[in-house]
Design a protein around this motif. Structure first.
Motif, PDB file in Angstrom:
ATOM      1  N   SER A   1      88.186 145.236 -11.219  1.00  0.00           N
ATOM      2  CA  SER A   1      88.549 145.363 -12.628  1.00  0.00           C
ATOM      3  C   SER A   1      89.924 144.771 -12.889  1.00  0.00           C
ATOM      4  O   SER A   1      90.137 144.050 -13.865  1.00  0.00           O
ATOM      5  N   GLY A   2      90.875 145.067 -11.979  1.00  0.00           N
ATOM      6  CA  GLY A   2      92.217 144.535 -12.145  1.00  0.00           C
ATOM      7  C   GLY A   2      92.262 143.025 -12.051  1.00  0.00           C
ATOM      8  O   GLY A   2      92.914 142.356 -12.862  1.00  0.00           O
ATOM      9  N   ALA A   3      91.556 142.464 -11.061  1.00  0.00           N
ATOM     10  CA  ALA A   3      91.543 141.012 -10.883  1.00  0.00           C
ATOM     11  C   ALA A   3      90.878 140.322 -12.065  1.00  0.00           C
ATOM     12  O   ALA A   3      91.350 139.281 -12.540  1.00  0.00           O
ATOM     13  N   GLN A   4      89.779 140.882 -12.547  1.00  0.00           N
ATOM     14  CA  GLN A   4      89.115 140.287 -13.707  1.00  0.00           C
ATOM     15  C   GLN A   4      90.015 140.329 -14.941  1.00  0.00           C
ATOM     16  O   GLN A   4      90.065 139.360 -15.707  1.00  0.00           O
ATOM     17  N   ALA A   5      90.712 141.440 -15.129  1.00  0.00           N
ATOM     18  CA  ALA A   5      91.606 141.548 -16.282  1.00  0.00           C
ATOM     19  C   ALA A   5      92.708 140.485 -16.213  1.00  0.00           C
ATOM     20  O   ALA A   5      93.039 139.850 -17.219  1.00  0.00           O
ATOM     21  N   LEU A   6      93.259 140.267 -15.018  1.00  0.00           N
ATOM     22  CA  LEU A   6      94.307 139.256 -14.854  1.00  0.00           C
ATOM     23  C   LEU A   6      93.796 137.866 -15.185  1.00  0.00           C
ATOM     24  O   LEU A   6      94.413 137.113 -15.940  1.00  0.00           O
TER      25      LEU A   6
ATOM     26  N   THR B   1      86.039 133.168  -5.766  1.00  0.00           N
ATOM     27  CA  THR B   1      87.220 132.862  -4.958  1.00  0.00           C
ATOM     28  C   THR B   1      88.498 133.234  -5.689  1.00  0.00           C
ATOM     29  O   THR B   1      89.436 133.766  -5.091  1.00  0.00           O
ATOM     30  N   SER B   2      88.556 132.972  -6.986  1.00  0.00           N
ATOM     31  CA  SER B   2      89.739 133.311  -7.774  1.00  0.00           C
ATOM     32  C   SER B   2      89.960 134.821  -7.811  1.00  0.00           C
ATOM     33  O   SER B   2      91.100 135.297  -7.711  1.00  0.00           O
ATOM     34  N   LEU B   3      88.883 135.588  -7.957  1.00  0.00           N
ATOM     35  CA  LEU B   3      88.998 137.049  -7.942  1.00  0.00           C
ATOM     36  C   LEU B   3      89.527 137.549  -6.603  1.00  0.00           C
ATOM     37  O   LEU B   3      90.436 138.381  -6.541  1.00  0.00           O
ATOM     38  N   ILE B   4      88.966 137.023  -5.531  1.00  0.00           N
ATOM     39  CA  ILE B   4      89.374 137.447  -4.186  1.00  0.00           C
ATOM     40  C   ILE B   4      90.835 137.106  -3.939  1.00  0.00           C
ATOM     41  O   ILE B   4      91.596 137.914  -3.392  1.00  0.00           O
ATOM     42  N   ASN B   5      91.253 135.908  -4.352  1.00  0.00           N
ATOM     43  CA  ASN B   5      92.651 135.511  -4.173  1.00  0.00           C
ATOM     44  C   ASN B   5      93.594 136.420  -4.949  1.00  0.00           C
ATOM     45  O   ASN B   5      94.668 136.795  -4.460  1.00  0.00           O
ATOM     46  N   ALA B   6      93.207 136.778  -6.171  1.00  0.00           N
ATOM     47  CA  ALA B   6      94.051 137.658  -6.986  1.00  0.00           C
ATOM     48  C   ALA B   6      94.191 139.030  -6.334  1.00  0.00           C
ATOM     49  O   ALA B   6      95.277 139.620  -6.302  1.00  0.00           O
ATOM     50  N   ILE B   7      93.099 139.551  -5.819  1.00  0.00           N
ATOM     51  CA  ILE B   7      93.123 140.860  -5.162  1.00  0.00           C
ATOM     52  C   ILE B   7      94.035 140.842  -3.951  1.00  0.00           C
ATOM     53  O   ILE B   7      94.864 141.742  -3.754  1.00  0.00           O
ATOM     54  N   GLN B   8      93.929 139.797  -3.149  1.00  0.00           N
ATOM     55  CA  GLN B   8      94.731 139.708  -1.936  1.00  0.00           C
ATOM     56  C   GLN B   8      96.195 139.410  -2.238  1.00  0.00           C
ATOM     57  O   GLN B   8      97.091 139.936  -1.585  1.00  0.00           O
ATOM     58  N   ASP B   9      96.456 138.568  -3.243  1.00  0.00           N
ATOM     59  CA  ASP B   9      97.833 138.215  -3.586  1.00  0.00           C
ATOM     60  C   ASP B   9      98.616 139.413  -4.103  1.00  0.00           C
ATOM     61  O   ASP B   9      99.821 139.529  -3.864  1.00  0.00           O
TER      62      ASP B   9
ATOM     63  N   LEU C   1      95.592 144.427  -4.579  1.00  0.00           N
ATOM     64  CA  LEU C   1      94.831 145.324  -5.455  1.00  0.00           C
ATOM     65  C   LEU C   1      93.842 146.184  -4.685  1.00  0.00           C
ATOM     66  O   LEU C   1      93.359 147.197  -5.201  1.00  0.00           O
ATOM     67  N   GLN C   2      93.510 145.788  -3.457  1.00  0.00           N
ATOM     68  CA  GLN C   2      92.582 146.583  -2.652  1.00  0.00           C
ATOM     69  C   GLN C   2      93.122 147.976  -2.352  1.00  0.00           C
ATOM     70  O   GLN C   2      92.355 148.891  -2.036  1.00  0.00           O
ATOM     71  N   GLU C   3      94.449 148.140  -2.492  1.00  0.00           N
ATOM     72  CA  GLU C   3      95.026 149.473  -2.283  1.00  0.00           C
ATOM     73  C   GLU C   3      94.522 150.456  -3.343  1.00  0.00           C
ATOM     74  O   GLU C   3      94.401 151.655  -3.078  1.00  0.00           O
TER      75      GLU C   3
ATOM     76  N   GLU D   1      92.702 154.303  -2.851  1.00  0.00           N
ATOM     77  CA  GLU D   1      93.094 155.493  -3.606  1.00  0.00           C
ATOM     78  C   GLU D   1      91.885 156.114  -4.301  1.00  0.00           C
ATOM     79  O   GLU D   1      91.724 157.326  -4.340  1.00  0.00           O
ATOM     80  N   ALA D   2      91.027 155.243  -4.846  1.00  0.00           N
ATOM     81  CA  ALA D   2      89.837 155.735  -5.549  1.00  0.00           C
ATOM     82  C   ALA D   2      88.871 156.395  -4.572  1.00  0.00           C
ATOM     83  O   ALA D   2      88.260 157.424  -4.880  1.00  0.00           O
TER      84      ALA D   2
END
Length: 366
Positions: free
Chosen positions: A14-19, A119-127, A130-132, A136-137
């Protein structure tokens, strides 16, 4: 973490898509329609017409489309989870705990037409780690051992001094941003912890953040100004003719949080004379007070609104502005990648502009 608890959508996704979909919250759709995810259609009868780029038959095509219009970003985030649950083609990603798998499912299910969407979503998450949020969830906690008591009192608060934004209501929690004097937050709850009253609110990324009331914690100011004249309560609309920095206070030493480009307009609510300039005061889409100079303080460089991902091949300094004399605040190493939202020509170099995890603009030479 409502996306996971109620809709079984990974918070990192959700966070990566929003970005990506909102251009870091600066796209016209996210500002005027509070639509962070590019969802088409209408929301309770409300919609907005907007040109959009689709990848069709191997090429980018611009079309006019109708998008859902929301009252605020929080509603957009909740509706995103509902949208994925209500559409049967996305059922394969509900409850999946691997963000890479979900990213590719979204692309294969047709959420976006861009061939590099997953790929863009995965890169955003890793950069941005966001996987943290996912961890937590999954565990149902934020790593805090602090005993807290809270209520569901909501409201709006205007800050009178610099106040740190944290990931949980604790002075030992990571600092991820700062509210400055005049900034406004719409909070959803108040929590008592470690002797302080903390405001709880939903960030644009969908994460829960906390900030202590300035009356209970003192934070030294890093940016001050002395207006030569008091605030003039005049309002109007101003159209920019050159790149102009957006700042948190009417001062050249105040942090830069964005840029207006030629042709952009702002509806302002006041004017301040400070440091020899006339500053326009306005309320941003996130509810914070921002300032821009009418003339004489424009960015002295050429900006190209090109976005993408860049992988560094050599060690590269991260700076606070596109200048070799600007402060160095970090380093990219060979193999590191950055998702940038603009390219700037300055000091004889091409600089990549991006928004750091703390929400601050940063620059690195290509």
């Amino acid at each position: 973490m409502i996306g996971w608890s109620q809709y079984h959508i990974l918070p990192s996704i959700s966070g990566a898509q929003a970005l990506l979909e909102s251009g870091w919250g600066k796209s016209t759709l996210s500002v005027q329609g509070h639509n962070l995810f590019g969802i088409k259609g209408s929301y309770h009868g409300h919609s907005i017409e907007m040109p959009t780029t689709e990848y069709l038959n191997g090429e980018d095509v611009t079309i006019e489309a109708t998008f859902r219009k929301y009252p605020d970003w929080a509603t957009s985030i909740v509706d995103h989870g509902a949208f994925l649950n209500q559409n049967s083609r996305y059922r394969n990603l509900l409850g999946v705990k691997n963000y890479s798998t979900v990213a590719w499912d979204l692309q294969n299910d047709g959420y976006a037409t861009a061939p590099n969407y997953a790929t863009s979503l995965i890169n955003a998450i890793q950069d941005y780690d966001l996987q943290e949020w996912d961890q937590e969830a999954f565990t149902g906690n934020t790593g805090s051992t602090t005993t807290t008591t809270g209520n569901h009192r909501s409201g709006t608060y205007t800050f009178i001094q610099n106040s740190n934004i944290r990931t949980e209501p604790s002075l030992s929690a990571p600092i991820i941003g700062v509210y400055y004097p005049g900034d406004v937050v719409n909070y959803t709850g108040q929590i008592k912890a470690e002797g302080y009253t903390w405001l709880q609110y939903l960030a644009s990324t969908g994460a829960i953040h906390y900030v202590a009331l300035p009356s209970t914690i003192s934070i030294p100011s890093t940016s001050t100004y002395t207006p030569t004249n008091p605030m003039r309560n005049v309002s109007g609309t101003y159209t920019f003719t050159e790149n102009t920095n957006i700042r948190t206070a009417p001062s050249l030493s105040a942090p830069v949080v964005g840029t207006y480009y030629p042709g952009d307009s702002v509806t302002y609510t006041g004017q301040v004379n400070a440091e020899g300039y006339i500053w326009l005061q306005y309320l941003s889409g996130s509810g914070n007070t921002r300032y821009v100079a009418m003339s004489g303080t424009s960015a002295q460089y050429n900006t190209n609104n090109i976005s993408g991902t860049f992988t560094f091949t050599q060690q590269t300094n991260i700076r606070t502005s596109p200048s070799t004399s600007a402060s160095i605040v970090g380093v990219y190493y060979p193999g590191d990648s950055v998702i940038y939202n603009a390219q700037i020509t300055a000091d004889g170099y091409t600089w990549l502009q991006y928004i750091s995890g703390s929400g601050t603009l940063r620059y690195a030479v290509m």
